[in-house]
Design an enzyme around this catalytic site. Sequence first.
Site, PDB file in Angstrom:
ATOM      1  N   ASP A  13       0.821  -1.225   0.000  1.00 21.62           N
ATOM      2  CA  ASP A  13       0.000   0.000   0.000  1.00 21.62           C
ATOM      3  C   ASP A  13       0.852   1.271   0.000  1.00 21.62           C
ATOM      4  O   ASP A  13       0.327   2.373  -0.197  1.00 21.62           O
ATOM      5  CB  ASP A  13      -0.944   0.000   1.213  1.00 21.62           C
ATOM      6  CG  ASP A  13      -1.927  -1.168   1.161  1.00 21.62           C
ATOM      7  OD1 ASP A  13      -2.173  -1.695   0.056  1.00 21.62           O
ATOM      8  OD2 ASP A  13      -2.436  -1.557   2.227  1.00 21.62           O
TER       9      ASP A  13
ATOM     10  N   ARG B  34      -5.034   6.718  -1.248  1.00 24.79           N
ATOM     11  CA  ARG B  34      -3.565   6.742  -1.192  1.00 24.79           C
ATOM     12  C   ARG B  34      -2.983   7.581  -2.340  1.00 24.79           C
ATOM     13  O   ARG B  34      -1.928   8.207  -2.190  1.00 24.79           O
ATOM     14  CB  ARG B  34      -3.002   5.322  -1.183  1.00 24.79           C
ATOM     15  CG  ARG B  34      -3.534   4.521   0.003  1.00 24.79           C
ATOM     16  CD  ARG B  34      -2.625   3.446   0.498  1.00 24.79           C
ATOM     17  NE  ARG B  34      -3.342   2.625   1.467  1.00 24.79           N
ATOM     18  CZ  ARG B  34      -3.498   2.931   2.761  1.00 24.79           C
ATOM     19  NH1 ARG B  34      -2.958   4.037   3.248  1.00 24.79           N
ATOM     20  NH2 ARG B  34      -4.175   2.148   3.580  1.00 24.79           N
TER      21      ARG B  34
HETATM   22  O1  SPQ Z   1      -9.377  -2.626   2.150  1.00 19.12           O
HETATM   23  P1  SPQ Z   1      -8.789  -2.253   0.831  1.00 19.12           P
HETATM   24  O2  SPQ Z   1      -9.722  -1.352   0.070  1.00 19.12           O
HETATM   25  O3  SPQ Z   1      -8.364  -3.444   0.000  1.00 19.12           O
HETATM   26  O4  SPQ Z   1      -7.477  -1.385   1.174  1.00 19.12           O
HETATM   27  C1  SPQ Z   1      -6.086  -1.460   0.841  1.00 19.12           C
HETATM   28  C2  SPQ Z   1      -5.524   0.004   1.052  1.00 19.12           C
HETATM   29  O5  SPQ Z   1      -4.746   0.527   0.272  1.00 19.12           O
HETATM   30  O6  SPQ Z   1      -5.891   0.572   2.080  1.00 19.12           O
HETATM   31  C3  SPQ Z   1      -5.783  -1.961  -0.568  1.00 19.12           C
HETATM   32  F1  SPQ Z   1      -6.218  -1.284  -1.498  1.00 19.12           F
HETATM   33  O7  SPQ Z   1      -5.365  -2.255   1.801  1.00 19.12           O
HETATM   34  C4  SPQ Z   1      -5.410  -3.687   1.894  1.00 19.12           C
HETATM   35  C5  SPQ Z   1      -4.049  -4.262   1.545  1.00 19.12           C
HETATM   36  O8  SPQ Z   1      -3.625  -3.892   0.263  1.00 19.12           O
HETATM   37  C6  SPQ Z   1      -5.775  -4.037   3.310  1.00 19.12           C
HETATM   38  C7  SPQ Z   1      -5.463  -5.437   3.683  1.00 19.12           C
HETATM   39  C8  SPQ Z   1      -6.011  -6.015   4.927  1.00 19.12           C
HETATM   40  O9  SPQ Z   1      -6.387  -5.257   5.842  1.00 19.12           O
HETATM   41  O10 SPQ Z   1      -6.065  -7.263   5.020  1.00 19.12           O
HETATM   42  C9  SPQ Z   1      -4.618  -6.237   2.925  1.00 19.12           C
HETATM   43  C10 SPQ Z   1      -4.025  -5.787   1.643  1.00 19.12           C
HETATM   44  O11 SPQ Z   1      -4.769  -6.332   0.576  1.00 19.12           O
HETATM   45  P2  SPQ Z   1      -4.507  -7.825   0.023  1.00 19.12           P
HETATM   46  O12 SPQ Z   1      -5.356  -7.908  -1.215  1.00 19.12           O
HETATM   47  O13 SPQ Z   1      -3.053  -7.887  -0.268  1.00 19.12           O
HETATM   48  O14 SPQ Z   1      -4.941  -8.766   1.035  1.00 19.12           O
END
Ligand code: SPQ
Length: 429
Positions: A314, A387
């Site tokens: 992120d 972001r």
């Molecule tokens: O919740 P969301 O919209 O997917 O938010 C993001 C972010 O940038 O805030 C991704 F766009 O964070 C995710 C992160 O990329 C939050 C997260 C979690 O809390 O488990 C895990 C990550 O995603 P992923 O797809 O790698 O599991």
Amino acid sequence: MVKRLTPIKSLNGTIKVPGDKSISHRAVMFGSIAEGTTSINGFLTGEDCLSTISCFQKLGVAIKQENEHVIVEGKGIKGLQPPSSDLDVGNSGTTIRLMLGILANTPFTSVLTGDDSIAKRPMNRVTQPLKQMGARIEGRDSGNKVPLQIEGGTAKGIHYHSPIASAQVKSAILLAGLEGEGTTSVTEPVKSRDHTERMLEAFGANIKNDGLTVSLNGGQQLKGTHIEVPGDISSAAFFLVAGAIIPDSLITLKKVGLNPTRTGILDVLQDMGAQITYQDVNEESSEPYGDLVIHTSRLKGTIIKGNLIPRLIDEIPIIALAATQAEGQTIIQDAQELRVKETDRIETVVNQLKKMGADIQATEDGMIIHGKTPLKGANVDSYGDHRIGMMLSVASCIAEGDTFLSNSEAVAVSYPAFFDQLNAITKNN
Ligand code: SPQ
């Protein structure tokens, strides 16, 4: 909303970054399926986490939120009730994906929806394994896109070999397994953030970690507890980079979460030459945290790839900005997951920073940046991605001339006080 942003001279001061988004979501969710009261301190009041609260309230859970304090009265998963209207997750991928795992064990039908960004994001990464566990899920594009309808029952344990390193996939399956039958295991290609594992243990569950595999037995009842949410390192990242690239700056960031599955940004910035000091580090708590101090630093290019990527996924938009101010070439690869975030973050980062004069190219799975380039004010757009909005706001601080940021309100998804805190430490004389 279009926000006018003006260049600044330096940043100087102390910031308490908001609560960690990943941990705040999980505290509400796990509290909702636990038995007894869960109290949460330091909760992130960003729109994403408020969506999680409203979804669980619709499922019949009594949740009281006053600023950063939340009380959840859990009655176990059996206490969840059929929602009388659609569960709207807003912009939040974490809400929808983890909630699907929980709903795999509810004997009623729920419909999940979200905003235009959620409507584009792939859900089959969780709906496919949850279907294998027995959940009935339908939706657009064969259950890949919202609106999704899920009818649960009793999930059956599986050993899932995830093709991607994703904490959302891992968590959805573990949550389905926790309330289901038999043993559930998830093996990842690279370890993703482990907040679910840590917090399930805090709620009394037994979890087995074996390298890249996490396992648990079904039928474990969570017990309400107290959760202290540390500051979000993904939010701190904007001020870490701002402090490094804006002249004559010195910023202290208080109580930032230092979970090793999230601290890739610190490793990369230090490797690039950033001067960061740690103070008052607490490694004893289930989620480590500490204060970070950053000074203006001379940065050099680097290569970011492989196992490091999930530890900073992120933060790549703001790292890309740092790279425009670093001497030499920065290569970011193995980050194709960026294409399925709130926006295609490879395209949005490259297109918006190019408008400001950066030397940056997109690749299939990342980007290549040549620095150091002066930036100039431009008309830029967050495209509704929090972001991207914050990264462009930091870029505007060092640009020559004014920047006009469209859809600036998106920052409230994870950092409602971002502009106020930035203004509070801005020094212009
Ligand atoms: O919740 P969301 O919209 O997917 O938010 C993001 C972010 O940038 O805030 C991704 F766009 O964070 C995710 C992160 O990329 C939050 C997260 C979690 O809390 O488990 C895990 C990550 O995603 P992923 O797809 O790698 O599991």
